[in-house]
Design an enzyme around this catalytic site. Structure first.
Site, PDB file in Angstrom:
ATOM      1  N   PHE A 147       0.860  -1.188   0.000  1.00 17.55           N
ATOM      2  CA  PHE A 147       0.000   0.000   0.000  1.00 17.55           C
ATOM      3  C   PHE A 147       0.893   1.234   0.000  1.00 17.55           C
ATOM      4  CE2 PHE A 147      -2.245   3.619   1.624  1.00 17.55           C
ATOM      5  CZ  PHE A 147      -3.419   3.567   0.887  1.00 17.55           C
ATOM      6  N   ASP A 233       9.319   3.207   2.034  1.00 20.38           N
ATOM      7  CA  ASP A 233       8.092   3.948   2.320  1.00 20.38           C
ATOM      8  C   ASP A 233       7.801   3.784   3.811  1.00 20.38           C
ATOM      9  OD1 ASP A 233       5.589   4.954   2.736  1.00 20.38           O
ATOM     10  OD2 ASP A 233       4.653   3.996   1.003  1.00 20.38           O
ATOM     11  N   LYS A 274       2.311  11.204   7.333  1.00 23.96           N
ATOM     12  CA  LYS A 274       1.520  10.934   8.541  1.00 23.96           C
ATOM     13  C   LYS A 274       2.073  11.598   9.813  1.00 23.96           C
ATOM     14  CE  LYS A 274      -1.094   7.120   6.734  1.00 23.96           C
ATOM     15  NZ  LYS A 274      -0.769   6.006   5.871  1.00 23.96           N
TER      16      LYS A 274
END
Ligand code: PLP
Length: 424
Positions: A147, A233, A274
């Site tokens: 993802f 990531d 985030k």
């Protein structure tokens, strides 16, 4: 005219979203109005432990006063100049974040998906200009179950049908291998024109798939051997979540700031988002050293809001909170307690078969098929008992509370989870 926010019930607010908003999410039925630290409150005034932390954006806890103050002060002074001009925050932020993570340079963006897109563009440009790969031939290796966000290029290499179906045509140039498979990685790296390997150090959305201890070390070494870029990531796993500054740090014993850049599995390109803002503002970043980052020149990439003064002030404050409040150590210590408590519950109950994860990024596997409603219903009961979590991929429940949690609070949460599972 904006209608007053007061006097709506939860039922009415859910009805408004259902009627006026696109149905691209399926939220758990709870309507939140306030957050503080590890807690959130619904509009009827009931308090919950937040065990999702906005997908690990709120590592520093809800509405952290240091971060919120930084945002308010900056918002009153200067919000946006665009990158057409310099401002007096960006450079200070760039120095702070690059020293914090041990890279020469940062490229600031806003969302996680934009930062992943940036990393892909950077990798391709490096491949053509530094590796001499023929134009349009560069390939990037990705993992099954990945993802990385929702843009057209990113869903092009997703293995999730919902994310992908009827959104084509797709962007070519990606090779998919199984996650946590060093052999498959080496085979793929031997192919022609491979420029990089894009990977999540733990697959969060897929269900907190935690690779073998040496996977990232091997992946780093293989990328070096085949002259491909190792692209991590860490949008969800980074910034203390897994009990180290980054998940690629593994068991590196650095406390807080990165102190030995050369010895951990340092990625060639690091992607953050985030928790980089503590959940108060969209802030993402791509970090790399000069020989890679310098392939991007004026006019070749950008974002109107990327690197704006509020984002810079917020990110500096958010990183300082992680450092000053020892969130890495807390996540590591509480994560060990949490997994051993979950293991204890698993031995008493047939409903849950497994717990996995690192630091405070964990998941339990519910003993039912991914198509069943069991995990969803369990989350509804957890909600009734004062704890919010959400299933991912059917029968997996992710547990990721804010990292500012105390041991006492964690044990209260364990008691809620235990009671709910045993009652179910
Ligand atoms: C959430 C996430 C993204 C996308 O971030 P957005 O801000 O939602 O675009 C990318 N990669 C990973 C690993 C994520 O968890």
């Amino acid at each position: 005219m904006i209608s007053t926010m007061e006097n709506y019930t939860s039922e009415e607010l859910m009805q408004l979203e259902d009627q006026h908003g696109a149905h691209n999410y399926h939220p758990l039925p709870v309507v939140l109005t306030k957050g503080e630290g590890v807690y959130v409150w619904d509009v009827e005034g009931k308090r919950y432990y937040d065990f999702l932390s906005a997908y690990s954006a709120v590592n520093q806890g809800h509405c952290h006063p240091v971060i919120v103050d930084a945002m308010i002060n900056q918002a009153k002074t200067l919000t946006l100049t665009s990158r057409a001009f310099y401002n007096d925050v960006l450079g200070v932020y760039e120095k702070h974040i690059t020293e914090y993570f041990g890279f020469d340079k940062v490229l600031p963006m806003n969302t996680g998906a934009e930062a992943v897109e940036t990393a892909i563009k950077l990798c391709r440009k490096w491949a053509y200009e530094k590796r001499g790969i023929a134009e349009n031939a560069a390939k990037i290796i990705v993992c099954e179950g990945n993802f990385h966000g929702r843009t057209t290029t990113i869903v092009s290499f997703s293995s999730d049908n919902d994310a992908k179906n009827n959104f084509g045509p797709f962007t070519p140039g990606f090779i998919k291998i199984p996650y946590n498979d060093v052999k498959a990685l080496e085979e793929a790296l031997k192919e022609e024109n491979v420029a990089g390997f894009l990977v999540e150090p733990i697959q969060g959305e897929a269900g907190v798939y935690t690779p073998d201890e040496d996977f990232l070390t091997n992946a780093r070494a293989l990328c070096t051997k085949y002259n491909a870029l190792f692209i991590a990531d860490e949008v969800q796993t980074g910034i203390a979540r897994t009990g180290s500054l980054l998940a690629v740090c593994g068991n590196c014993t650095c406390e807080n700031k990165c102190e030995k850049q050369a010895t951990y599995n340092q990625p060639d390109i690091l992607i953050l988002g985030k928790a980089l803002s503590g959940g108060v503002y969209p802030v993402s970043a791509v970090l790399a050293n000069n020989e890679i980052m310098n392939v991007i020149k004026p006019g070749q990439h950008g974002s109107t809001f990327g690197g704006n003064p509020i984002a810079g002030a917020v990110a500096v404050a958010a990183l300082n909170v992680v450092y000053n409040e020892n969130l890495i150590q807390n996540a590591r210590r509480l994560g060990n307690i949490f997994r051993s408590e979950m293991q204890r519950i698993i031995e008493k109950s047939d409903l849950v078969v497994k717990v996995r994860g690192k630091g405070l990024l964990n998941a339990i596997i519910v003993n039912d098929s991914p198509d069943s409603e069991t995990a969803w219903n369990l989350c509804l009961k957890l909600r009734d008992n004062g704890l919010l979590a959400k299933p991912t991929h059917g029968n997996i429940i992710r547990f990721a509370p804010p990292l500012v949690m105390t041991e006492e609070q964690l044990m209260e949460c364990v008691a809620i989870i235990e009671k709910t599972i045993l009652e179910f």
